[in-house]
Design a protein around this motif. Structure first.
Motif, PDB file in Angstrom:
ATOM      1  N   ALA A 279      41.414  34.126  30.194  1.00 28.62           N
ATOM      2  CA  ALA A 279      41.846  33.720  28.855  1.00 28.62           C
ATOM      3  C   ALA A 279      42.126  34.928  27.978  1.00 28.62           C
ATOM      4  O   ALA A 279      43.105  34.943  27.220  1.00 28.62           O
ATOM      5  CB  ALA A 279      40.780  32.833  28.217  1.00 28.62           C
ATOM      6  N   SER A 280      41.295  35.951  28.086  1.00 32.82           N
ATOM      7  CA  SER A 280      41.488  37.155  27.264  1.00 32.82           C
ATOM      8  C   SER A 280      42.757  37.901  27.635  1.00 32.82           C
ATOM      9  O   SER A 280      43.293  38.669  26.838  1.00 32.82           O
ATOM     10  CB  SER A 280      40.278  38.087  27.402  1.00 32.82           C
ATOM     11  N   ARG A 281      43.256  37.661  28.850  1.00 31.05           N
ATOM     12  CA  ARG A 281      44.475  38.326  29.295  1.00 31.05           C
ATOM     13  C   ARG A 281      45.716  37.447  29.122  1.00 31.05           C
ATOM     14  O   ARG A 281      46.787  37.758  29.628  1.00 31.05           O
ATOM     15  CB  ARG A 281      44.329  38.770  30.759  1.00 31.05           C
ATOM     16  N   GLY A 282      45.523  36.310  28.435  1.00 29.35           N
ATOM     17  CA  GLY A 282      46.674  35.484  28.068  1.00 29.35           C
ATOM     18  C   GLY A 282      46.965  34.303  28.959  1.00 29.35           C
ATOM     19  O   GLY A 282      48.025  33.684  28.837  1.00 29.35           O
ATOM     20  N   ALA A 283      46.038  33.933  29.850  1.00 28.86           N
ATOM     21  CA  ALA A 283      46.279  32.783  30.725  1.00 28.86           C
ATOM     22  C   ALA A 283      46.354  31.499  29.901  1.00 28.86           C
ATOM     23  O   ALA A 283      45.561  31.289  28.981  1.00 28.86           O
ATOM     24  CB  ALA A 283      45.166  32.672  31.766  1.00 28.86           C
ATOM     25  N   ALA A 284      47.320  30.644  30.240  1.00 29.44           N
ATOM     26  CA  ALA A 284      47.481  29.358  29.547  1.00 29.44           C
ATOM     27  C   ALA A 284      46.398  28.393  30.007  1.00 29.44           C
ATOM     28  O   ALA A 284      45.800  28.563  31.081  1.00 29.44           O
ATOM     29  CB  ALA A 284      48.858  28.779  29.835  1.00 29.44           C
ATOM     30  N   ILE A 285      46.149  27.349  29.201  1.00 26.68           N
ATOM     31  CA  ILE A 285      45.112  26.374  29.522  1.00 26.68           C
ATOM     32  C   ILE A 285      45.381  25.704  30.871  1.00 26.68           C
ATOM     33  O   ILE A 285      44.458  25.431  31.654  1.00 26.68           O
ATOM     34  CB  ILE A 285      44.976  25.307  28.396  1.00 26.68           C
ATOM     35  N   GLN A 286      46.679  25.462  31.195  1.00 28.27           N
ATOM     36  CA  GLN A 286      47.020  24.848  32.484  1.00 28.27           C
ATOM     37  C   GLN A 286      46.613  25.758  33.635  1.00 28.27           C
ATOM     38  O   GLN A 286      46.114  25.297  34.671  1.00 28.27           O
ATOM     39  CB  GLN A 286      48.521  24.552  32.553  1.00 28.27           C
ATOM     40  N   GLU A 287      46.805  27.077  33.450  1.00 34.43           N
ATOM     41  CA  GLU A 287      46.422  28.037  34.491  1.00 34.43           C
ATOM     42  C   GLU A 287      44.907  28.106  34.640  1.00 34.43           C
ATOM     43  O   GLU A 287      44.383  28.169  35.768  1.00 34.43           O
ATOM     44  CB  GLU A 287      46.997  29.412  34.154  1.00 34.43           C
ATOM     45  N   LYS A 349      48.586  37.392  38.953  1.00 33.56           N
ATOM     46  CA  LYS A 349      49.406  37.551  37.747  1.00 33.56           C
ATOM     47  C   LYS A 349      48.653  38.281  36.646  1.00 33.56           C
ATOM     48  O   LYS A 349      49.233  39.114  35.922  1.00 33.56           O
ATOM     49  CB  LYS A 349      49.856  36.158  37.267  1.00 33.56           C
ATOM     50  N   TYR A 350      47.356  37.998  36.513  1.00 39.11           N
ATOM     51  CA  TYR A 350      46.581  38.592  35.428  1.00 39.11           C
ATOM     52  C   TYR A 350      45.683  39.749  35.912  1.00 39.11           C
ATOM     53  O   TYR A 350      44.750  40.144  35.228  1.00 39.11           O
ATOM     54  CB  TYR A 350      45.749  37.511  34.726  1.00 39.11           C
ATOM     55  N   ASN A 351      46.009  40.236  37.122  1.00 38.49           N
ATOM     56  CA  ASN A 351      45.392  41.455  37.648  1.00 38.49           C
ATOM     57  C   ASN A 351      43.860  41.381  37.729  1.00 38.49           C
ATOM     58  O   ASN A 351      43.161  42.321  37.352  1.00 38.49           O
ATOM     59  CB  ASN A 351      45.809  42.665  36.793  1.00 38.49           C
ATOM     60  N   VAL A 352      43.348  40.260  38.239  1.00 40.55           N
ATOM     61  CA  VAL A 352      41.901  40.137  38.416  1.00 40.55           C
ATOM     62  C   VAL A 352      41.529  39.886  39.883  1.00 40.55           C
ATOM     63  O   VAL A 352      40.351  39.763  40.209  1.00 40.55           O
ATOM     64  CB  VAL A 352      41.315  39.004  37.536  1.00 40.55           C
ATOM     65  N   LEU A 353      42.530  39.816  40.741  1.00 40.57           N
ATOM     66  CA  LEU A 353      42.289  39.476  42.143  1.00 40.57           C
ATOM     67  C   LEU A 353      41.362  40.470  42.826  1.00 40.57           C
ATOM     68  O   LEU A 353      40.569  40.097  43.703  1.00 40.57           O
ATOM     69  CB  LEU A 353      43.626  39.388  42.890  1.00 40.57           C
ATOM     70  N   HIS A 354      41.435  41.726  42.416  1.00 39.51           N
ATOM     71  CA  HIS A 354      40.647  42.759  43.096  1.00 39.51           C
ATOM     72  C   HIS A 354      39.334  43.073  42.386  1.00 39.51           C
ATOM     73  O   HIS A 354      38.657  44.038  42.726  1.00 39.51           O
ATOM     74  CB  HIS A 354      41.484  44.037  43.240  1.00 39.51           C
ATOM     75  N   SER A 355      38.979  42.252  41.393  1.00 42.18           N
ATOM     76  CA  SER A 355      37.702  42.455  40.712  1.00 42.18           C
ATOM     77  C   SER A 355      36.881  41.166  40.699  1.00 42.18           C
ATOM     78  O   SER A 355      36.088  40.936  39.805  1.00 42.18           O
ATOM     79  CB  SER A 355      37.942  42.946  39.277  1.00 42.18           C
ATOM     80  N   LEU A 356      37.083  40.341  41.730  1.00 42.66           N
ATOM     81  CA  LEU A 356      36.384  39.064  41.821  1.00 42.66           C
ATOM     82  C   LEU A 356      34.976  39.243  42.369  1.00 42.66           C
ATOM     83  O   LEU A 356      34.732  40.100  43.233  1.00 42.66           O
ATOM     84  CB  LEU A 356      37.148  38.097  42.729  1.00 42.66           C
ATOM     85  N   PRO A 357      34.017  38.414  41.920  1.00 43.22           N
ATOM     86  CA  PRO A 357      32.694  38.408  42.559  1.00 43.22           C
ATOM     87  C   PRO A 357      32.831  38.013  44.033  1.00 43.22           C
ATOM     88  O   PRO A 357      33.744  37.266  44.402  1.00 43.22           O
ATOM     89  CB  PRO A 357      31.928  37.342  41.776  1.00 43.22           C
ATOM     90  N   ARG A 358      31.935  38.487  44.864  1.00 40.40           N
ATOM     91  CA  ARG A 358      31.998  38.186  46.297  1.00 40.40           C
ATOM     92  C   ARG A 358      31.907  36.679  46.554  1.00 40.40           C
ATOM     93  O   ARG A 358      32.510  36.161  47.495  1.00 40.40           O
ATOM     94  CB  ARG A 358      30.876  38.911  47.034  1.00 40.40           C
ATOM     95  N   SER A 359      31.154  35.984  45.709  1.00 40.23           N
ATOM     96  CA  SER A 359      31.018  34.532  45.888  1.00 40.23           C
ATOM     97  C   SER A 359      32.361  33.832  45.728  1.00 40.23           C
ATOM     98  O   SER A 359      32.696  32.915  46.486  1.00 40.23           O
ATOM     99  CB  SER A 359      30.007  33.968  44.889  1.00 40.23           C
ATOM    100  N   VAL A 360      33.149  34.258  44.745  1.00 37.42           N
ATOM    101  CA  VAL A 360      34.471  33.669  44.511  1.00 37.42           C
ATOM    102  C   VAL A 360      35.404  34.008  45.668  1.00 37.42           C
ATOM    103  O   VAL A 360      36.172  33.161  46.143  1.00 37.42           O
ATOM    104  CB  VAL A 360      35.047  34.153  43.166  1.00 37.42           C
ATOM    105  N   GLU A 361      35.347  35.256  46.143  1.00 40.07           N
ATOM    106  CA  GLU A 361      36.170  35.660  47.288  1.00 40.07           C
ATOM    107  C   GLU A 361      35.859  34.794  48.505  1.00 40.07           C
ATOM    108  O   GLU A 361      36.768  34.350  49.222  1.00 40.07           O
ATOM    109  CB  GLU A 361      35.925  37.129  47.627  1.00 40.07           C
ATOM    110  N   ALA A 362      34.576  34.518  48.719  1.00 35.08           N
ATOM    111  CA  ALA A 362      34.163  33.725  49.882  1.00 35.08           C
ATOM    112  C   ALA A 362      34.702  32.298  49.792  1.00 35.08           C
ATOM    113  O   ALA A 362      35.196  31.739  50.789  1.00 35.08           O
ATOM    114  CB  ALA A 362      32.640  33.707  49.981  1.00 35.08           C
ATOM    115  N   VAL A 363      34.628  31.705  48.622  1.00 31.93           N
ATOM    116  CA  VAL A 363      35.120  30.333  48.439  1.00 31.93           C
ATOM    117  C   VAL A 363      36.630  30.265  48.606  1.00 31.93           C
ATOM    118  O   VAL A 363      37.164  29.371  49.276  1.00 31.93           O
ATOM    119  CB  VAL A 363      34.695  29.784  47.059  1.00 31.93           C
ATOM    120  N   LEU A 364      37.353  31.206  48.023  1.00 33.42           N
ATOM    121  CA  LEU A 364      38.816  31.211  48.112  1.00 33.42           C
ATOM    122  C   LEU A 364      39.283  31.411  49.549  1.00 33.42           C
ATOM    123  O   LEU A 364      40.267  30.794  49.988  1.00 33.42           O
ATOM    124  CB  LEU A 364      39.400  32.302  47.213  1.00 33.42           C
TER     125      LEU A 364
END
Length: 610
Positions: A279-287, A349-364
């Motif tokens: 949200a702080s990087r401008g993601a829309a509510i739908q995203e 798109k919002y450049n957070v893919l490489h700073s994800l918690p390991r738990s989120v990476e595992a689920v994705l």
């Protein structure tokens, strides 16, 4: 002769309550040669209201199924008028007489606008909605009838719910279901039971010894530990259901924050940190909703999957434009139209893919890459039982009964509040030109061109403005006109004032009418009177006690006479402070909590002056 109850209020007004078939009415009688009488509603259980009356003597009448808790405030000169009371009570006014044309001409536009708003809200309140949509047929084999569709029941019915309006929905549902309800769990906003109790809205509360457990959470509409506790309880109930069971799911706006259940090993704080970063990087509510659904056990159809093989029936009160099942409360019982790939694209798109918690990476990495096939939801039936469109349809019916030619602009008005205010100002200007007999000509053609360009920019879903403008062309100059609309605008905060999108919209419309001099025709014989209303159907516009506000074209001029600068209030987003100070709050729309939410309602009323 109807039953009569006479009650004296502290301010010395005399109130007489009368009961006639299918109608409970309060009549207020007063004598106030030097003051104005104001009625403030403490509970919105009304279908019609006449208020803000002035003069030597007068009468206000309120009708509804459960009118209670009204406060009367008045000037010190107020004196009760028992003689007038006796004269009227001997021949009590019926609802049909209230809408008699001879009576309507004495009502102000403000009273008409308030009547329309109250009727719109009344038709989407939990109890009326549930009773229209849900019936229990006891003859022979018991069946639950939902909008005409039958589901067999045999004391095998479970209930879950989440959202701002769900407490009232659950109370109505339990009354209908009776002994067939085995158990229920609902997740509702923190403090809502106390608020409804304080407002006197007992019909929205569960009865003592209810079979439904209530969990409050999501303070300030944000997921928290209590909301997680409720979501996990709902999950446990759903997972324990058998093939012979029926799960009734109650869903309303605000349900997403009340259903936080991250897929393990993701923690709630990790999921919230990620969405705040986006949200702080401008993601829309739908995203943001796509990311939330991808990482949730219950959203994006998760609740329906966990409930299998039980039959799932969802009753949904929509607070989303277009009523998309997979978006309302993040679609817990609807197949998601998005995949993990959509989520990954947003994170990239919002450049957070490489700073994800390991738990989120595992689920994705373990999530399915294709959306769930619709046939996987064959055990689910979703029903929209309340929406902005339904509320507008009822307001339209009422307006036509009041003698207005009524058009519904759209139930999906959205976009920047300033641009939407311009849209309404231009519509009012066009109607004023028609009222002055100038509906055809260069001025009107210019306004139509401006409107078409503006709507093209706003991209309001489903609005065919050309068709709407053609309908306006056929109106006579003396025809009272009502334009209704609904949806949700957005406000870009620039200041630190207090307000809400409805009050800001009304204030901007008032300023726009003043600047455009849209009512120049008022000095001509074909002049007209105008009022604009915008209100939130939940009864709360932003962090204020008002649902919205009214304005007339004279607002800016009259405010300046009181030393109030409309533009200064707007620059700090301080619309509530303005309307609270202006004419003692006379232009505020105050209904109290309504227990429902189908976005906002706007009304433009215009009629020729005598």
């Amino acid at each position: 002769m109807p039953a009569i109850v006479v009650k004296r209020f502290p301010e010395q007004a005399l109130a007489v309550r009368t009961r006639v078939p299918d109608e409970l009415s309060w009549h207020f009688f007063f004598s106030a040669p030097e003051g104005r009488i104001a009625f403030k509603q403490l509970t919105p259980a009304v279908s019609c209201l006449e208020s803000e009356l002035s003069g030597a003597t007068g009468r206000a009448r309120v009708t509804g199924a459960a009118v209670a808790g009204w406060r009367v405030s008045a000037a010190p000169a107020l004196k009760a008028s028992p003689a007038l009371a006796e004269r009227v009570v001997s021949k009590p006014t019926s609802l049909s007489r209230l809408t008699h044309p001879g009576h309507l001409c004495t009502m102000s536009l403000r009273e008409h606008a308030l009547t329309l708003f109250c009727s719109a809200v009344g038709t989407v309140r939990p109890a009326p909605m549930l009773k229209r949509a849900l019936k229990l047929q006891q003859d022979g084999c018991p069946q639950l009838l939902v909008k005409g569709r039958a589901f067999p029941v045999k004391r095998n019915l479970y209930l879950v719910g989440f959202g701002k309006a769900v407490l009232g929905m659950a109370a109505a549902a339990e009354e209908i279901l009776g002994d067939h309800l085995v158990r229920g769990i609902i997740n509702v906003p923190l403090g809502i039971q106390e608020s409804l109790q304080r407002a006197g809205m007992q019909e929205m509360l569960l009865k003592p010894h209810s079979k439904i457990q209530v969990i409050e959470g999501a303070k300030n509409n944000l997921p928290d530990a209590e909301a997680l506790k409720g979501a996990l309880a709902i999950q446990e109930l759903a997972e324990g259901l058998a093939a012979d069971d029926l799960l009734l799911v109650l869903i309303s706006g605000g349900g997403s924050a009340l259903l936080p259940a991250p897929i393990p090993p993701i923690l709630l704080k990790e999921k919230e940190k990620l969405t705040k970063m986006l949200a702080s990087r401008g993601a829309a509510i739908q995203e943001l909703n796509i990311v939330r659904k991808t990482l949730s056990l219950l959203k994006g159809g998760g609740l329906a999957r966990l409930s299998y093989p039980a039959q799932v029936v969802s009753l949904i009160l929509s607070d989303v434009i277009g009523d998309p099942l997979d978006i309302i409360a993040s679609g817990p019982t609807a197949a998601s139209s998005h995949t993990v790939q959509d989520c990954l694209q947003i994170l990239t798109k919002y450049n957070v893919l490489h700073s994800l918690p390991r738990s989120v990476e595992a689920v994705l990495s373990s999530s399915p890459t294709k959306p769930t096939a619709p046939e996987d939801f064959s055990h689910v039936c979703n029903f929209i039982i309340g929406s902005n469109r339904l509320a507008l349809d009822e307001a339209k019916r009422q307006a036509e009964g009041l003698g207005y030619t009524t058009l519904v602009l759209s139930a999906a008005v959205c976009g920047d509040v300033g641009r939407v205010a311009t849209l309404y100002c231009q519509l009012i200007r066009l109607l004023c030109l028609g009222c002055a007999g100038l509906g055809e000509g260069p001025q009107s053609d210019e306004v139509r061109r401006d409107l078409l360009q503006l709507v093209a920019e706003l991209q309001i879903p489903g609005l065919n403005l050309a068709e709407f403008l053609q309908a306006l062309r056929g109106l006579g100059s003396k025809t009272p006109v009502c334009i209704l609309a609904g949806g949700e605008t957005t406000v870009q905060l620039q200041g630190t004032g207090k307000g809400g999108r409805n009050q800001e919209l009304v204030l901007r419309v008032g300023l726009g009418l003043h600047k455009a001099r849209a009512v120049e025709a008022r000095s001509s014989p074909g002049s007209c009177e105008i009022i604009f209303l915008s209100g939130g159907t939940d009864g709360q516009d932003g962090p204020t006690e008002a649902a919205g506000a009214f304005c007339t074209p004279e607002l800016v001029t009259e405010a300046s006479q009181e030393g109030l600068d409309v533009e200064a209030f707007l620059s700090s987003n301080d619309s509530y402070a303005f309307f609270s100070q202006f004419q003692g709050g006379h232009h505020l729309l105050v209904t109290g909590l309504t227990g429902t939410n189908v976005m906002d309602i706007q009304a433009i009323l215009i009629r020729a002056m005598e």
